[in-house]
Write a protein that holds these residues in place. Structure first.
Motif, PDB file in Angstrom:
ATOM      1  N   ALA A  86       0.851  -1.187   0.019  1.00 55.06           N
ATOM      2  CA  ALA A  86      -0.102   0.027  -0.044  1.00 55.06           C
ATOM      3  C   ALA A  86       0.962   1.221  -0.030  1.00 55.06           C
ATOM      4  CB  ALA A  86      -0.824  -0.073   1.139  1.00 55.06           C
ATOM      5  N   ALA A  87       2.009   1.405   0.842  1.00 56.08           N
ATOM      6  CA  ALA A  87       2.792   2.510   0.880  1.00 56.08           C
ATOM      7  C   ALA A  87       3.720   2.684  -0.605  1.00 56.08           C
ATOM      8  CB  ALA A  87       3.875   2.435   1.852  1.00 56.08           C
ATOM      9  N   GLU A  88       3.852   1.463  -1.044  1.00 54.98           N
ATOM     10  CA  GLU A  88       4.584   1.683  -2.412  1.00 54.98           C
ATOM     11  C   GLU A  88       3.543   2.093  -3.612  1.00 54.98           C
ATOM     12  OE1 GLU A  88       7.984  -2.026  -2.145  1.00 54.98           O
ATOM     13  OE2 GLU A  88       5.939  -2.393  -3.086  1.00 54.98           O
ATOM     14  N   ARG A  89       2.414   2.065  -3.101  1.00 47.19           N
ATOM     15  CA  ARG A  89       1.269   2.558  -4.291  1.00 47.19           C
ATOM     16  C   ARG A  89       0.991   4.043  -3.578  1.00 47.19           C
ATOM     17  NH1 ARG A  89      -0.581  -3.294  -4.038  1.00 47.19           N
ATOM     18  NH2 ARG A  89      -0.059  -3.736  -6.395  1.00 47.19           N
ATOM     19  N   GLY A  90       1.531   4.379  -2.647  1.00 50.07           N
ATOM     20  CA  GLY A  90       1.406   5.954  -2.302  1.00 50.07           C
ATOM     21  C   GLY A  90       0.556   6.269  -1.139  1.00 50.07           C
ATOM     22  N   LEU A  91       0.059   5.118  -0.805  1.00 53.95           N
ATOM     23  CA  LEU A  91      -1.082   5.307   0.735  1.00 53.95           C
ATOM     24  C   LEU A  91      -0.205   5.596   2.029  1.00 53.95           C
ATOM     25  CD1 LEU A  91      -2.798   3.930  -1.392  1.00 53.95           C
ATOM     26  CD2 LEU A  91      -3.804   2.844   0.274  1.00 53.95           C
ATOM     27  N   ARG A  92      -0.614   6.569   2.441  1.00 52.89           N
ATOM     28  CA  ARG A  92      -0.180   6.772   3.829  1.00 52.89           C
ATOM     29  C   ARG A  92      -0.563   5.925   4.861  1.00 52.89           C
ATOM     30  NH1 ARG A  92      -0.904  10.702   8.664  1.00 52.89           N
ATOM     31  NH2 ARG A  92       1.109  10.836   9.373  1.00 52.89           N
ATOM     32  N   THR A  93       0.449   4.937   5.270  1.00 53.28           N
ATOM     33  CA  THR A  93      -0.045   3.793   6.062  1.00 53.28           C
ATOM     34  C   THR A  93       0.616   3.755   7.519  1.00 53.28           C
ATOM     35  OG1 THR A  93      -0.190   2.745   3.849  1.00 53.28           O
ATOM     36  CG2 THR A  93      -0.064   1.356   5.535  1.00 53.28           C
ATOM     37  N   ALA A  94      -0.154   2.923   8.420  1.00 54.86           N
ATOM     38  CA  ALA A  94       0.103   2.602   9.464  1.00 54.86           C
ATOM     39  C   ALA A  94       0.047   1.310   9.952  1.00 54.86           C
ATOM     40  CB  ALA A  94      -0.291   3.495  10.743  1.00 54.86           C
ATOM     41  N   THR A  95       0.915   0.567  10.904  1.00 54.03           N
ATOM     42  CA  THR A  95       0.392  -0.963  11.240  1.00 54.03           C
ATOM     43  C   THR A  95       0.640  -0.685  12.650  1.00 54.03           C
ATOM     44  OG1 THR A  95       3.072  -1.277  11.056  1.00 54.03           O
ATOM     45  CG2 THR A  95       1.572  -1.874   9.213  1.00 54.03           C
ATOM     46  N   PHE A  96      -0.318  -1.557  13.413  1.00 50.73           N
ATOM     47  CA  PHE A  96      -0.389  -1.631  14.851  1.00 50.73           C
ATOM     48  C   PHE A  96      -0.087  -3.154  15.064  1.00 50.73           C
ATOM     49  CE2 PHE A  96      -2.013   2.215  16.473  1.00 50.73           C
ATOM     50  CZ  PHE A  96      -2.302   2.956  15.522  1.00 50.73           C
ATOM     51  N   GLU A  97       0.440  -3.482  16.293  1.00 50.69           N
ATOM     52  CA  GLU A  97       0.837  -4.798  16.919  1.00 50.69           C
ATOM     53  C   GLU A  97       0.687  -4.764  18.194  1.00 50.69           C
ATOM     54  OE1 GLU A  97       1.341  -7.914  15.507  1.00 50.69           O
ATOM     55  OE2 GLU A  97       1.572  -8.528  17.291  1.00 50.69           O
ATOM     56  N   ARG A  98       0.047  -5.792  18.852  1.00 49.80           N
ATOM     57  CA  ARG A  98      -0.146  -5.815  20.285  1.00 49.80           C
ATOM     58  C   ARG A  98       1.370  -6.542  21.045  1.00 49.80           C
ATOM     59  NH1 ARG A  98      -4.562 -10.437  21.049  1.00 49.80           N
ATOM     60  NH2 ARG A  98      -3.369 -12.154  19.999  1.00 49.80           N
ATOM     61  N   ALA A  99       1.896  -7.014  20.193  1.00 49.67           N
ATOM     62  CA  ALA A  99       3.080  -7.806  20.832  1.00 49.67           C
ATOM     63  C   ALA A  99       4.383  -7.322  19.906  1.00 49.67           C
ATOM     64  CB  ALA A  99       2.957  -9.250  21.025  1.00 49.67           C
ATOM     65  N   VAL A 100       5.216  -8.407  19.487  1.00 48.14           N
ATOM     66  CA  VAL A 100       6.183  -8.115  18.473  1.00 48.14           C
ATOM     67  C   VAL A 100       5.590  -8.613  17.262  1.00 48.14           C
ATOM     68  CG1 VAL A 100       8.179  -8.176  19.976  1.00 48.14           C
ATOM     69  CG2 VAL A 100       7.326 -10.294  19.012  1.00 48.14           C
ATOM     70  N   PHE A 101       6.456  -8.010  16.130  1.00 47.51           N
ATOM     71  CA  PHE A 101       5.927  -8.542  14.712  1.00 47.51           C
ATOM     72  C   PHE A 101       6.597  -9.921  14.341  1.00 47.51           C
ATOM     73  CE2 PHE A 101      10.305  -8.571  12.755  1.00 47.51           C
ATOM     74  CZ  PHE A 101      11.155  -7.913  13.473  1.00 47.51           C
ATOM     75  N   GLY A 102       5.496 -10.226  13.434  1.00 51.10           N
ATOM     76  CA  GLY A 102       6.209 -11.461  12.910  1.00 51.10           C
ATOM     77  C   GLY A 102       5.117 -12.615  12.643  1.00 51.10           C
ATOM     78  N   GLY A 103       3.926 -12.582  13.841  1.00 57.31           N
ATOM     79  CA  GLY A 103       2.913 -13.429  14.081  1.00 57.31           C
ATOM     80  C   GLY A 103       3.414 -14.804  14.256  1.00 57.31           C
ATOM     81  N   LEU A 104       2.549 -15.759  14.053  1.00 58.70           N
ATOM     82  CA  LEU A 104       2.957 -17.360  14.425  1.00 58.70           C
ATOM     83  C   LEU A 104       4.114 -17.753  13.570  1.00 58.70           C
ATOM     84  CD1 LEU A 104      -0.577 -19.151  14.212  1.00 58.70           C
ATOM     85  CD2 LEU A 104       0.917 -18.601  15.892  1.00 58.70           C
ATOM     86  N   ILE A 105       4.626 -17.227  12.464  1.00 60.96           N
ATOM     87  CA  ILE A 105       5.492 -17.805  11.659  1.00 60.96           C
ATOM     88  C   ILE A 105       6.939 -17.411  12.536  1.00 60.96           C
ATOM     89  CG2 ILE A 105       4.323 -18.220   9.393  1.00 60.96           C
ATOM     90  CD1 ILE A 105       6.463 -15.773   8.468  1.00 60.96           C
ATOM     91  N   LEU A 106       6.898 -16.322  13.475  1.00 66.74           N
ATOM     92  CA  LEU A 106       7.993 -16.007  13.955  1.00 66.74           C
ATOM     93  C   LEU A 106       8.916 -17.252  14.606  1.00 66.74           C
ATOM     94  CD1 LEU A 106       9.216 -13.140  14.503  1.00 66.74           C
ATOM     95  CD2 LEU A 106       8.119 -13.301  16.712  1.00 66.74           C
TER      96      LEU A 106
END
Ligand code: NAP
Length: 305
Positions: free
Chosen positions: A24-44
């Motif tokens: 989305a950012a590469e397509r020009g959208l001002r973007t934010a991400t939120f995460e309750r713990a650390v990034f990566g999810g189950l595959i971490l």
């Protein structure tokens, strides 16, 4: 104070959410991400993604880190350790509520993933961290030359049993049916692993021990007989529970809590998309997560520009 405003807020910094934000950012959208713990999810916690994604790192942590770095360069605003607790539709998009803070976005992507389902038997909670684990790659080395039990018949159970077979003396793979639901290539690999002992048509009914795990109570369903199987580690991989509780009631879900979407990952609420393991019908591999992220970001960018 006026709420910070974005074109897109992505809730969840697993691979699906991170990649969606990147595209989305590469397509020009001002973007934010939120995460309750650390990034990566189950595959971490997956050291070797199988199958590995094309032209990308093969470890879960490295793959996620690479996207986080790319997002930082694209000025995606990351909010780690900030739990989104609610979402409210407004005339111009959504208020995204994170504790005492409110942010605004025209579009929102729910990429909040899923958590591992608990087996729900006596002893499981009491021995968590003292023999009961859900991470073969992290905890497997602690069970060198030990006997462990893995529960489940899906991809996770078989893939993680194969990981544990590198360290443990015996991996008892307990499945409640006579047939696995895992992909054939994982089932085929069991035959080449003498340390893995499949126990079919059986259920773990309890985890028992004193200071740590000493055994599981096993029900043989075909004979209706119960016995104790000695082990010091128990790893249950009995499915996933979608992290969809933060979404408002009007977002359509299936019986398991998975968010229902159309073919372009739009939910029943206009402006809200859902991708990855929080979504009903998610395919389950990293390739699926990346593909859903790509397609959702494309659909949102087409609306936004
Ligand atoms: P899953 O596919 O839902 O499998 C869960 C397994 O646990 C099933 O065999 C189920 O038995 C069993 N089970 C459920 N509740 C149980 C209970 N109370 N007691 C005993 N057994 C129980 O879950 P998963 O293996 O975690 O996989 C989740 C998703 O991720 C899937 O889409 C999967 O394909 C994907 N995944 C992919 C990879 C890969 O591609 N490398 C790796 C891991 C996961 P039944 O068979 O009787 O229902």
């Amino acid at each position: 104070m006026e709420a910070q405003t974005f074109d897109l807020i992505v809730v969840g910094e697993g691979v699906a959410g991170l990649h969606c934000a990147r595209r989305a950012a590469e397509r020009g959208l001002r973007t934010a991400t939120f995460e309750r713990a650390v990034f990566g999810g189950l595959i971490l916690n997956v050291n070797e993604l199988d199958p590995p994604p094309a032209n990308a790192p093969h470890s879960g942590a490295e793959l996620a880190s690479a996207i986080v770095e790319a997002n930082a360069e694209l000025d995606v605003e990351s909010h780690p350790d900030e739990t989104v607790t609610g979402l409210r539709a407004t005339a111009s998009g959504f208020d995204v509520i994170a504790g005492d803070s409110t942010y605004h976005a025209r579009y929102v992507v729910a990429a909040s993933g899923a958590r591992r389902r608990m087996l729900g038997v006596p002893g499981e909670e009491a021995f968590a961290g003292r023999g009961v684990s859900q991470c073969a790659d992290c905890d497997g080395p602690m069970y060198g030359n030990a006997d462990v039990v893995v529960i489940g018949g899906g991809d996770s159970a078989l893939q993680e049993a194969l990981v544990l077979a590198r360290y443990c003396k015996t991996v008892h793979l307990v499945h409640r049916r006579g047939k696995y639901r895992a992909q054939g290539r994982f089932v085929d690999r069991l035959a080449g692993e003498p340390r893995i002992r499949p126990i079919l048509d059986s259920e773990v009914r309890a985890v028992v021990g004193e200071t740590g795990v000493a055994a599981v109570t096993l029900l043989d369903r075909s004979r209706d007989a119960t016995r104790e199987l000695p082990c010091t580690g128990v790893f249950a991989y009995v499915g996933l529970v979608p992290n969809s509780e933060w979404l408002p009631a009007e977002v359509r879900r299936d019986n398991e809590g998975g968010v229902v979407t159309d073919g372009s990952f739009a939910t029943s609420v206009p402006g809200l998309w859902a991708i990855g393991a929080v979504r009903s019908g998610y395919g389950g591999t990293v390739a699926h997560a990346l593909d859903e992220a790509e397609r959702a970001s494309l659909a949102i960018a087409a609306l936004a520009t």
